[in-house]
Each structure stands twice: as structure tokens, then as C-alpha cells.
Scaffold this motif. Structure first.
Motif, PDB file in Angstrom:
ATOM      1  N   ASN A  70       0.858  -1.181   0.000  1.00  0.00           N
ATOM      2  CA  ASN A  70       0.000   0.000   0.000  1.00  0.00           C
ATOM      3  C   ASN A  70       0.898   1.238   0.000  1.00  0.00           C
ATOM      4  O   ASN A  70       1.519   1.570   1.014  1.00  0.00           O
ATOM      5  N   LEU A  73       0.238   4.255   2.679  1.00  0.00           N
ATOM      6  CA  LEU A  73       0.773   4.087   4.030  1.00  0.00           C
ATOM      7  C   LEU A  73       2.215   3.584   4.025  1.00  0.00           C
ATOM      8  O   LEU A  73       2.800   3.400   5.099  1.00  0.00           O
ATOM      9  N   ARG A 265     -10.269   6.960   2.369  1.00  0.00           N
ATOM     10  CA  ARG A 265      -9.581   7.914   3.246  1.00  0.00           C
ATOM     11  C   ARG A 265     -10.165   7.914   4.645  1.00  0.00           C
ATOM     12  O   ARG A 265      -9.427   7.936   5.642  1.00  0.00           O
ATOM     13  N   THR A 268      -9.062   4.610   6.385  1.00  0.00           N
ATOM     14  CA  THR A 268      -7.621   4.599   6.640  1.00  0.00           C
ATOM     15  C   THR A 268      -7.241   5.538   7.766  1.00  0.00           C
ATOM     16  O   THR A 268      -6.605   5.134   8.755  1.00  0.00           O
ATOM     17  N   GLU A 269      -7.618   6.799   7.657  1.00  0.00           N
ATOM     18  CA  GLU A 269      -7.134   7.798   8.605  1.00  0.00           C
ATOM     19  C   GLU A 269      -7.876   7.748   9.939  1.00  0.00           C
ATOM     20  O   GLU A 269      -7.315   8.129  10.972  1.00  0.00           O
ATOM     21  N   LEU A 272      -6.146   4.488  11.890  1.00  0.00           N
ATOM     22  CA  LEU A 272      -4.710   4.453  12.173  1.00  0.00           C
ATOM     23  C   LEU A 272      -4.448   4.699  13.655  1.00  0.00           C
ATOM     24  O   LEU A 272      -4.962   5.657  14.239  1.00  0.00           O
ATOM     25  N   ALA A 304      -7.858  -1.409   2.715  1.00  0.00           N
ATOM     26  CA  ALA A 304      -7.459  -0.252   3.522  1.00  0.00           C
ATOM     27  C   ALA A 304      -7.402  -0.611   4.999  1.00  0.00           C
ATOM     28  O   ALA A 304      -6.469  -0.214   5.718  1.00  0.00           O
ATOM     29  N   SER A 307      -4.405  -2.729   5.663  1.00  0.00           N
ATOM     30  CA  SER A 307      -3.211  -1.881   5.604  1.00  0.00           C
ATOM     31  C   SER A 307      -3.006  -1.144   6.925  1.00  0.00           C
ATOM     32  O   SER A 307      -1.871  -0.990   7.397  1.00  0.00           O
ATOM     33  N   VAL A 308      -4.113  -0.701   7.507  1.00  0.00           N
ATOM     34  CA  VAL A 308      -4.034  -0.041   8.818  1.00  0.00           C
ATOM     35  C   VAL A 308      -3.531  -1.021   9.874  1.00  0.00           C
ATOM     36  O   VAL A 308      -2.686  -0.669  10.712  1.00  0.00           O
TER      37      VAL A 308
END
Length: 315
Positions: A70, A73, A265, A268-269, A272, A304, A307-308
Motif C-alpha cells: 500500500n 501508508l 480515506r 484509513t485515517e 490508524l 485499507a 493496511s491499517v
């Protein structure tokens, strides 16, 4: 490379082999894994267009296009995570409460083991029995809920459980902490104002779809992170959070929603650095999904989230 990881698509073409999520090995194990992908192919609780029992299959097929690295990130999932496609919970077609019991019993050992489940629905009623299993081992948790609908009706045709009631009963049963939970994107119409007011009166924070468009994604992420920080969090993502143009393959599509970029987004954000205990993604209906638009979006949102999980391990 971790023990369990996808087939190398530079050695085996992505369109070959048995369809599993992201071409992960299909192994029903909780040993040596950080996450498991679990299907819950139940849609008897739908109230409009059925067919999301085939959602897990559709998402798995679309996910073959996903890759491990990814760049957003700067993380390679399988340098930090070991995961498998655990297969499906065997529900009882046509029988809601029996299927919900099977989901609770099937998910319980996963939560007990400390492995993070990534759940493929199925209609949104599946989140209720999943939260029942989660509470057994973690107590009430914070809910991070992306959706076009609040799903806080108390009943439907005089019956308590369907895909529009799970979070009413989750609050009534003490499965979630409303004071540290948040619902984001609600823009669908209600049968009555009571559904909206019920959640607010319980202490839930709500960012409606209209408000989210007005305040923007960065401000929403800030509010979400502040709401859930320091708590145990379960993410539930109804694909109809996205506008019908980006997620046509769903049972109750809504216009006025959000793009796939905005969904990526936000997930993901918001997640995190948070203590994420698991997630589900629900209401993908492949029969109405032209060109796999919806299934690709669903697979991307799950990527996503994974990935986090990987990035959180590097912190």
C-alpha cells in the motif's frame, strides 16, 4: 514474509486458482495468524432487494486484483501480517435467529483467540450476533459505523430483528458503548424521527451525510478519532455508505453519498493507531453489480483496513 500470505501473482496468474480473499490460503486455523477473513452469507433479514448472501463470493472474486504493498501508508501487508481465508459460517437459510446463533458461536473462538476478523456479509443484521460474540471476550466496545442508514429501528412488521434494527438491539443489549461510538454518513429516509432520536438520546454521535459533505473529510476524521481514541473499536461498513453511482450492487442504494476515494480515506485515517478488534463489510449484492463496481469498492475498503492493521504494527 509472514507464515500465511497470498499466492504470488507473478508466479500464478490472478485469474487462476480457487477464489479466496486476496488469494490467501483457505485454512480454518487460528494459529500463527493475525487476521482471518470470514464469510457470513446471510440475507434473510433484508427488507427490499435480496441477494447479498452472495456478497462474500463476489468480494472474494473481486479481491484477486489486490496487491500487498500500500503506497499511501508505505506498508507491505504481509511483511507484518499473517492471514488466511477462514471460509464461511454455515448459516441456516431462511431462519434468522438460528443463523444469528450460529454466527455468534462461530465468531466466539476467533475473538477469544485475539485474532482480528474481517467479515464479509451478508446483510447488516449479521453485525448484531457478531457483537454478541465480541462482548463475551471484550465487553462493550466502541462502534465505528459507516452507512447511509442508522439501522436503529426497534422492529419491522412487529418483529425485532432485520437489517434495519441491529444497532437498536446492540444498544439495548449493552453490546456497544454509545458514548464512545459514532455513526457516519446517514442520509437515507426514516420511517419516523424516533429512529434518529433514539441513537442520539442514548449518547451516540452522528455525522449525517449532509453534514459530512459540509464539514469535509478531514474534519470528520478528526471527530471520529477523538470519539474512539483509547477504546476497543469494531468497524462496520455498509457499502451503501457510498453513493449509488459507486455502489449500485446493494439492496437499499441511496443517492447523495460518497465516493470510493472518500471511503478509503475515512477508513484509513480514522483507524490508524486505534485499537481495532475487527470489521465487517455488508450489503454487497453481486446480481445487481455491473462490472463488479461495488465488489471492487468493498474489496478496496477491506484492503485499507488490513493496511491499517499492518501499519499499526510498525508503530
Amino acid at each position: 514474509m509472514k507464515k500465511y500470505h497470498p499466492v504470488d501473482s507473478l508466479q500464478s496468474p490472478r485469474f487462476s486458482g480457487v477464489s479466496t480473499f486476496m488469494r490467501l490460503p483457505h485454512v480454518r486455523t487460528l494459529e500463527d495468524v493475525d487476521f482471518v477473513v470470514v464469510g457470513q452469507p446471510f440475507d434473510t433479514a433484508t427488507t427490499f432487494r435480496p441477494g447479498c448472501r452472495f456478497g462474500p463470493r463476489g468480494i472474494r472474486e473481486a479481491s484477486s486484483i489486490l496487491k500487498a504493498y500500500n503506497p499511501v501508508l508505505d506498508v507491505d501487508l504481509f511483511e507484518h501480517l499473517s492471514g488466511v481465508d477462514y471460509g464461511d459460517i454455515d448459516i441456516v437459510p431462511g431462519y434468522l435467529e438460528e443463523s444469528h446463533t450460529r454466527i455468534t458461536e462461530g465468531m466466539s473462538p476467533i475473538f477469544e483467540s485475539g485474532v482480528t476478523p474481517v467479515i464479509l456479509g451478508g446483510d447488516h443484521s449479521i453485525t448484531l450476533p457478531t457483537l454478541r460474540a465480541l462482548r463475551r471476550h471484550h465487553g462493550p466496545v466502541s462502534l465505528l459505523h459507516f452507512d447511509a442508514h442508522s439501522d436503529t429501528s426497534s422492529d419491522y412488521f412487529g418483529k425485532p430483528y432485520n437489517h434495519g434494527t441491529p444497532f437498536y438491539w446492540a444498544m439495548e443489549e449493552g453490546l456497544i458503548n454509545p458514548e464512545t461510538s459514532i455513526q457516519v454518513g446517514m442520509r437515507g429516509h426514516y420511517y419516523s424521527k424516533d429512529c434518529h432520536d433514539y441513537a442520539l438520546n442514548k449518547g451516540m454521535e452522528i455525522i449525517t451525510g449532509w453534514e459530512l459533505h459540509e464539514i469535509g473529510i478531514p474534519a470528520a476524521i478528526e471527530r471520529i478519532r477523538e470519539r474512539i481514541k483509547g477504546t476497543k473499536v469494531f468497524l462496520t461498513f455498509d457499502i451503501d455508505f457510498m453513493d449509488a453511482a459507486y455502489a449500485p450492487g446493494t439492496g437499499t442504494p441511496e443517492i447523495g453519498g460518497f465516493t470510493s476515494y472518500e471511503a478509503l480515506r475515512l477508513v484509513t485515517e480514522s483507524c490508524l493507531g486505534q485499537n481495532m478488534l475487527g470489521m465487517d463489510l455488508v450489503e454487497v449484492l453481486p446480481d445487481l453489480d455491473h462490472a463488479q463496481i461495488t465488489a471492487l469498492a468493498a474489496a478496496g475498503v477491506i484492503h485499507a483496513f488490513l493496511s491499517v492493521l499492518a501499519k499499526n504494527k510498525t508503530a
